[in-house]
Design an enzyme around this catalytic site. Sequence first.
Site, PDB file in Angstrom:
ATOM      1  N   SER A   1       3.472  -2.542  10.444  1.00 62.37           N
ATOM      2  CA  SER A   1       4.923  -2.514  10.681  1.00 62.37           C
ATOM      3  C   SER A   1       5.624  -3.816  10.302  1.00 62.37           C
ATOM      4  O   SER A   1       6.582  -4.218  10.975  1.00 62.37           O
ATOM      5  CB  SER A   1       5.227  -2.127  12.139  1.00 62.37           C
ATOM      6  OG  SER A   1       4.779  -0.812  12.398  1.00 62.37           O
TER       7      SER A   1
ATOM      8  N   HIS B   1      -9.429   0.373   4.964  1.00 65.79           N
ATOM      9  CA  HIS B   1      -8.161   0.600   5.671  1.00 65.79           C
ATOM     10  C   HIS B   1      -8.437   1.511   6.871  1.00 65.79           C
ATOM     11  O   HIS B   1      -9.320   2.369   6.812  1.00 65.79           O
ATOM     12  CB  HIS B   1      -7.155   1.254   4.713  1.00 65.79           C
ATOM     13  CG  HIS B   1      -5.790   1.349   5.292  1.00 65.79           C
ATOM     14  ND1 HIS B   1      -5.429   2.351   6.168  1.00 65.79           N
ATOM     15  CD2 HIS B   1      -4.698   0.562   5.146  1.00 65.79           C
ATOM     16  CE1 HIS B   1      -4.164   2.171   6.535  1.00 65.79           C
ATOM     17  NE2 HIS B   1      -3.703   1.089   5.928  1.00 65.79           N
TER      18      HIS B   1
ATOM     19  N   GLY C   1       2.275   1.836  10.844  1.00 66.95           N
ATOM     20  CA  GLY C   1       3.184   2.978  10.729  1.00 66.95           C
ATOM     21  C   GLY C   1       3.879   3.367  12.018  1.00 66.95           C
ATOM     22  O   GLY C   1       4.465   4.444  12.114  1.00 66.95           O
TER      23      GLY C   1
ATOM     24  N   GLY D   1       2.798  -1.238   4.393  1.00 70.20           N
ATOM     25  CA  GLY D   1       2.807   0.190   4.085  1.00 70.20           C
ATOM     26  C   GLY D   1       4.233   0.663   3.839  1.00 70.20           C
ATOM     27  O   GLY D   1       4.787   0.504   2.754  1.00 70.20           O
ATOM     28  N   GLY D   2       4.849   1.201   4.873  1.00 74.02           N
ATOM     29  CA  GLY D   2       6.174   1.821   4.758  1.00 74.02           C
ATOM     30  C   GLY D   2       7.204   0.972   4.024  1.00 74.02           C
ATOM     31  O   GLY D   2       7.906   1.469   3.128  1.00 74.02           O
TER      32      GLY D   2
ATOM     33  N   GLU E   1      -5.210  -5.701  10.580  1.00 72.33           N
ATOM     34  CA  GLU E   1      -4.241  -4.632  10.791  1.00 72.33           C
ATOM     35  C   GLU E   1      -4.556  -3.918  12.110  1.00 72.33           C
ATOM     36  O   GLU E   1      -5.393  -2.996  12.137  1.00 72.33           O
ATOM     37  CB  GLU E   1      -4.309  -3.613   9.653  1.00 72.33           C
ATOM     38  CG  GLU E   1      -3.973  -4.179   8.298  1.00 72.33           C
ATOM     39  CD  GLU E   1      -3.428  -3.090   7.387  1.00 72.33           C
ATOM     40  OE1 GLU E   1      -2.293  -3.230   6.944  1.00 72.33           O
ATOM     41  OE2 GLU E   1      -4.133  -2.087   7.163  1.00 72.33           O
TER      42      GLU E   1
ATOM     43  N   ASN F   1       0.863  -1.179   0.000  1.00 70.68           N
ATOM     44  CA  ASN F   1       0.000   0.000   0.000  1.00 70.68           C
ATOM     45  C   ASN F   1       0.904   1.234   0.000  1.00 70.68           C
ATOM     46  O   ASN F   1       1.449   1.604   1.029  1.00 70.68           O
ATOM     47  CB  ASN F   1      -0.888  -0.038   1.259  1.00 70.68           C
ATOM     48  CG  ASN F   1      -1.770   1.194   1.379  1.00 70.68           C
ATOM     49  OD1 ASN F   1      -1.814   2.033   0.486  1.00 70.68           O
ATOM     50  ND2 ASN F   1      -2.470   1.302   2.506  1.00 70.68           N
ATOM     51  N   TRP F   2       1.048   1.819  -1.182  1.00 69.60           N
ATOM     52  CA  TRP F   2       1.975   2.950  -1.311  1.00 69.60           C
ATOM     53  C   TRP F   2       1.397   4.237  -0.717  1.00 69.60           C
ATOM     54  O   TRP F   2       2.095   5.230  -0.621  1.00 69.60           O
ATOM     55  CB  TRP F   2       2.348   3.172  -2.782  1.00 69.60           C
ATOM     56  CG  TRP F   2       3.132   2.053  -3.402  1.00 69.60           C
ATOM     57  CD1 TRP F   2       3.516   0.877  -2.794  1.00 69.60           C
ATOM     58  CD2 TRP F   2       3.647   1.988  -4.737  1.00 69.60           C
ATOM     59  NE1 TRP F   2       4.224   0.098  -3.673  1.00 69.60           N
ATOM     60  CE2 TRP F   2       4.327   0.750  -4.872  1.00 69.60           C
ATOM     61  CE3 TRP F   2       3.593   2.848  -5.832  1.00 69.60           C
ATOM     62  CZ2 TRP F   2       4.943   0.363  -6.068  1.00 69.60           C
ATOM     63  CZ3 TRP F   2       4.207   2.459  -7.028  1.00 69.60           C
ATOM     64  CH2 TRP F   2       4.875   1.236  -7.133  1.00 69.60           C
ATOM     65  N   LYS F   3       0.118   4.222  -0.407  1.00 66.18           N
ATOM     66  CA  LYS F   3      -0.579   5.401   0.130  1.00 66.18           C
ATOM     67  C   LYS F   3      -0.328   6.615  -0.778  1.00 66.18           C
ATOM     68  O   LYS F   3      -0.174   6.454  -1.989  1.00 66.18           O
ATOM     69  CB  LYS F   3      -0.157   5.651   1.583  1.00 66.18           C
ATOM     70  CG  LYS F   3      -0.313   4.398   2.449  1.00 66.18           C
ATOM     71  CD  LYS F   3      -0.213   4.654   3.903  1.00 66.18           C
ATOM     72  CE  LYS F   3      -0.299   3.335   4.645  1.00 66.18           C
ATOM     73  NZ  LYS F   3      -0.297   3.497   6.097  1.00 66.18           N
TER      74      LYS F   3
HETATM   75  C1  PEP Z   1      -0.755  -0.090   6.297  1.00 66.20           C
HETATM   76  O1  PEP Z   1      -0.893   1.120   6.228  1.00 66.20           O
HETATM   77  O2  PEP Z   1      -1.611  -0.839   5.829  1.00 66.20           O
HETATM   78  C2  PEP Z   1       0.427  -0.616   6.933  1.00 66.20           C
HETATM   79  C3  PEP Z   1       0.444  -1.872   7.263  1.00 66.20           C
HETATM   80  O3  PEP Z   1       1.469   0.275   7.150  1.00 66.20           O
HETATM   81  P1  PEP Z   1       2.913  -0.067   7.775  1.00 66.20           P
HETATM   82  O4  PEP Z   1       3.408  -1.317   7.123  1.00 66.20           O
HETATM   83  O5  PEP Z   1       3.747   1.125   7.454  1.00 66.20           O
HETATM   84  O6  PEP Z   1       2.693  -0.250   9.247  1.00 66.20           O
END
Ligand code: PEP
Length: 260
Positions: free
Chosen positions: A222, A104, A182, A243-244, A176, A12-14
Site C-alpha cells: 500500500s 511474492h 492491496g 502494486g496498485g 512486504e 508490479n503490474w500483476k
Molecule cells: C504488491 O503486490 O507487491 C504490493 C505491494 O501491492 P500494493 O502496493 O497494491 O499494496
Amino acid sequence: MLIKREKIVAGNWKMNLDRQKSIALAESIATQHADASSVTIVLCPPNVYIEAVGAAIGIAQGKNASRLALGAQNMHELANGAFTGEVAAAMLVDCGCRYVILGHSERRTLYAETNATVNAKTKAALAAGLTPIVCVGELLEEREAARTDEVVARQITGSLSGLPAADFTRIIVAYEPVWAIGTGRVATPQQAQEVHALIRGLLVTMSSADIAGQVRIVYGGSVKPDNANDLASQPDIDGALVGGASLKAEDFLGIAKAFQ
Ligand code: PEP
C-alpha cells in the site's frame, strides 16, 4: 562508514492492463523519468507484454542500462523442459528483463511456493544474470501473535540459503507485510524500519557486515505518493515495491520521487 545505497522503485503490474494500456503507461513513465534520476525504476508487466513495454521504454536502444528497466513477476527455477505455462530465467533475459520478482506473497499463498522454491529460483535468476527481488513478509495473524521476526527470519534464511556471500550484493529484498498488500493499510515507517533492520542483521550473519550494508531492502504494501516520503526517510528502506499505485504514472512517479 555510511553506505549510500542506490534507491529502486519497482512496479508490479500483476495481471492488469492490456497491450495498449501497458504501452501507454510505460511511455508516460519513460518520458517523465529522467535518466539522470538517482532512482532506478523497474516495470514488471505481465510476461506477454514484456517486449512491448521494453520497446516503449527504449530497451532496444540500449536504455536497459539506464534508470528505467524491465522486470518479470515470476519465473521457473529450471532452464527448460516440460513445464507447461512456465518461463525460464534466460527467456526473461532474452526479452530484455534485468530483474525478476520472486516469492511474492501471492505466489507463496496462491501457488504454494515455499522458501525452498524461492531459494531455487533465486539461484537460477542469479545464474542467468537477473537481479532477483526476493519478497518476504508476515501474515496479519503472525504479526498479532508477535511472530513477525521469527517468520521473516525463516523466510530470509530459507529463501537465501547457500548463496555465496558475494551474491548477496546482487539481490534485492522486498519486505512486504501480507496484511499491507492491496489493503490500503500501510506499515508505519517505524514498523517497516524495524523489520528492515532485522533483515539487514540477518544478512550480516549470512554474508558480512560490508556486504549486507550494500543490499537494497525495499518496502512493499500500500505504498502511495502520500506515504512514500515517511517510508523513504527511514535508514534501511531503500525503495519500494508497488502494486496498485504502479498502474498510474503520476502516482508511481510520485513514489519514485520520494526516494530521490
Ligand atoms: C504488491 O503486490 O507487491 C504490493 C505491494 O501491492 P500494493 O502496493 O497494491 O499494496
